[in-house]
Design a protein around this motif. Structure first.
Motif, mmCIF file in Angstrom:
data_model
loop_
_atom_site.group_PDB
_atom_site.id
_atom_site.type_symbol
_atom_site.label_atom_id
_atom_site.label_comp_id
_atom_site.label_asym_id
_atom_site.label_seq_id
_atom_site.Cartn_x
_atom_site.Cartn_y
_atom_site.Cartn_z
ATOM 1 N N GLN A 75 0.873 5.304 -6.650
ATOM 2 C CA GLN A 75 0.938 6.299 -7.721
ATOM 3 C C GLN A 75 1.198 5.632 -9.058
ATOM 4 O O GLN A 75 0.566 5.964 -10.071
ATOM 5 C CB GLN A 75 2.046 7.315 -7.425
ATOM 6 N N ASN B 253 7.781 11.518 -5.835
ATOM 7 C CA ASN B 253 7.809 10.082 -5.583
ATOM 8 C C ASN B 253 9.218 9.668 -5.148
ATOM 9 O O ASN B 253 10.192 9.808 -5.903
ATOM 10 C CB ASN B 253 7.397 9.331 -6.850
ATOM 11 N N THR C 280 0.808 -1.221 0.000
ATOM 12 C CA THR C 280 0.000 0.000 0.000
ATOM 13 C C THR C 280 0.839 1.267 0.000
ATOM 14 O O THR C 280 0.309 2.353 0.204
ATOM 15 C CB THR C 280 -0.936 0.019 1.223
ATOM 16 N N ASP C 281 2.149 1.141 -0.236
ATOM 17 C CA ASP C 281 3.027 2.318 -0.252
ATOM 18 C C ASP C 281 2.504 3.346 -1.245
ATOM 19 O O ASP C 281 2.089 3.006 -2.362
ATOM 20 C CB ASP C 281 4.443 1.918 -0.680
ATOM 21 N N ALA C 282 2.566 4.614 -0.850
ATOM 22 C CA ALA C 282 2.065 5.686 -1.717
ATOM 23 C C ALA C 282 2.795 5.707 -3.051
ATOM 24 O O ALA C 282 2.192 5.967 -4.100
ATOM 25 C CB ALA C 282 2.207 7.029 -1.011
ATOM 26 N N GLU C 283 4.107 5.424 -3.023
ATOM 27 C CA GLU C 283 4.899 5.477 -4.248
ATOM 28 C C GLU C 283 4.415 4.424 -5.244
ATOM 29 O O GLU C 283 4.350 4.666 -6.453
ATOM 30 C CB GLU C 283 6.384 5.256 -3.926
#
Length: 502
Positions: free
Chosen positions: A96, A106, A90-93
């Motif tokens: 994206q 990022n 679930t990492d934001a990077e």
């Protein structure tokens, strides 16, 4: 104005410090990666063969240690950012990239930009210095060979960078010690601007041609070597790209690679199986492998834990969400083809305690790197055969293209292409692209394949309606074909510019 201010600050620092070395100059991270020179009055900072041997060996150390940026993150660019995989974690990077909403902040993209430049710096230490080492024990043949291997590595990094970011700095020189007398001349080296894509490819081709001439020939017992065959393979890939496209040269270099003695392994699973000490079966350095990162006995790659369970570690567990979760769209593609052999080598099912993309009682994981004892295969013959098929299709030689595709299909017990497909150029274009997807999934090819063949919009802009299990992707446009330049790098280097759309 910003450049003048930056230069004034740099000059002021130099004047305060006199003519001492600025090897630890805090001006920017970008500069710190380029400022590697420590040339002495005798003209060379490396005095002996052993000194240069260490820099040469460091290239392979840096490759082996590149698991995060050159393998793990490359899987995110080529698989998660395409139709092959979801982010997994679930990492934001990663989120994206899965939704096509990446931007210049990022952190993964930032670490890769700086890592690739660092790898280029490692190559430049050899390229820029090997000829000036005064030790006669370092022979002319060794100098040429080491420089050739370093040139292949530099070319490879530039190739990946330009495919990811388009225009990138072409760094081919080391920065000498900076003094108040030379600081103005050093400014372009400290803060290089982005070169045109055409100029980047010009440097790539030059480096690879040098590699073809002077790098060592392939050694069947050690594929962790930047050989002539690696240079030829990369040249085939380079000439398939739109900026320098030449299908005759693609075919020429593919044929040359084949003539170097590579062959498909009869059993597809042998490419990804783990060495078996009980039966003394060695699954490394196969006849199909052109370049693979091999880890010494007693050590291994840590990235397998990012994808799923380590099949050789009874203590490994699904204690956290894994990267690169196979997509429903890819699974459907395998099932539509009846391609059980390749699907079972690419995907394994487990039962984690959590559920993100699938129900937890039947959860797919990427399987090609299934143990820390696996090699990481970066180049193999099947890729080259299908690239050659792509070139033949575009030249109108559909028969030659179909023969190559059928070789790949026959190995995994699939029927040969039918007459209707073989007789249509449009159908053959799609057939080759599909075969590449099924054959090379989770090997860092899919996104580049879509861009190279001009299929991004057709494939990716219809994905939201085909695959309900992934995050909704923003519409792909011409600005989506490259990644954003990291904002931190733009902030520290006023000569860098951002890509359109970011």
């Amino acid at each position: 104005m910003k450049n003048r201010i930056k230069l004034c600050l740099l000059l002021s620092t130099v004047l305060l410090m006199g003519s001492c070395s600025l090897n630890y100059d805090p001006i920017s991270d970008f500069y710190s990666k380029l400022s590697t020179s420590d040339t002495t009055a005798t003209g060379s900072k490396y005095k002996t063969k052993a000194d240069m041997q260490q820099q040469y060996d460091n290239i392979y150390v840096s490759i082996r240690n590149s698991q995060e940026s050159w393998y793990l993150d490359m899987m995110a660019y080529c698989e998660t950012h395409s139709d092959n995989a979801y982010s997994g974690a679930t990492d934001a990077e990663l989120a994206q990239l899965e939704s096509n909403k990446q931007d210049g902040t990022n952190k993964n993209i930032e670490r890769d930009w700086t890592s690739y430049l660092g790898y280029i710096v490692a190559a430049n230490r050899v390229i820029c210095n090997v000829d000036s080492v005064p030790d006669p024990a370092l022979t002319t043949a060794e100098r040429n060979q080491w420089k050739a291997e370093a040139s292949i590595w530099r070319a490879w990094m530039l190739f990946d960078m330009t495919r990811l970011w388009g225009e990138v700095p072409v760094v081919t020189k080391e920065t000498p010690n900076i003094t108040s007398e030379n600081v103005k001349d050093m400014y372009p080296l400290l803060f290089p601007s982005r070169s045109s894509v055409q100029d980047v490819y010009k440097q790539i081709i030059s480096d690879l041609e040098y590699g073809v001439q002077y790098a060592p020939k392939v050694d069947s017992s050690n594929k962790f070597k930047l050989t002539q065959s690696v240079a030829k393979t990369l040249l085939a890939k380079v000439y398939a790209e739109a900026p320098v496209r030449d299908y005759a040269k693609v075919i020429q270099y593919c044929e040359s690679v084949k003539n170097d003695g590579f062959s498909l392994v009869p059993n597809y699973s042998d490419l990804f199986s783990v060495n078996d000490a009980k039966t003394d079966v060695n699954y490394r350095n196969t006849s199909e492998s052109i370049f693979e990162i091999v880890f010494p006995v007693g050590s291994g790659s840590w990235v397998t834990w990012m994808f799923g369970l380590d099949q050789c570690d009874p203590n490994s567990s699904y204690d956290w969400a894994k990267w690169i979760t196979p997509s429903r769209d890819l699974i459907q593609a395998y099932e539509n083809e009846g391609d059980d052999i390749r699907m079972n080598e690419a995907i394994v099912w487990g039962q984690p305690s959590w559920s993100i993309h699938y129900p937890s009682d039947h959860y797919p994981f990427m399987y090609k790197t299934r143990s820390r004892y696996n090699s990481i295969i970066k180049l193999r013959l099947a890729d080259i055969l299908l690239l050659e098929a792509e070139a033949y299709v575009n030249q109108g030689n559909l028969t030659a293209a179909a023969d190559l595709v059928d070789q790949i299909r026959t190995r995994v017990k699939l029927a040969k292409l039918d007459a209707s497909t073989k007789g249509s150029k449009d159908k053959m274009v799609d057939a080759v692209l599909k075969e590449r997807r099924l054959e090379l999934s989770f090997e860092g090819q899919r996104w580049f394949d879509l861009v190279r063949t001009g299929k991004v919009y057709e494939v990716m802009n219809s994905l939201n309606s085909r695959d309900s299990g992934r995050k909704k992707m923003a519409t792909f446009t011409e600005n989506s074909l490259v990644m954003p330049v990291p904002q931190t790098q733009i902030d520290s280097n006023p000569n860098l510019t951002q890509n359109k759309g970011y």
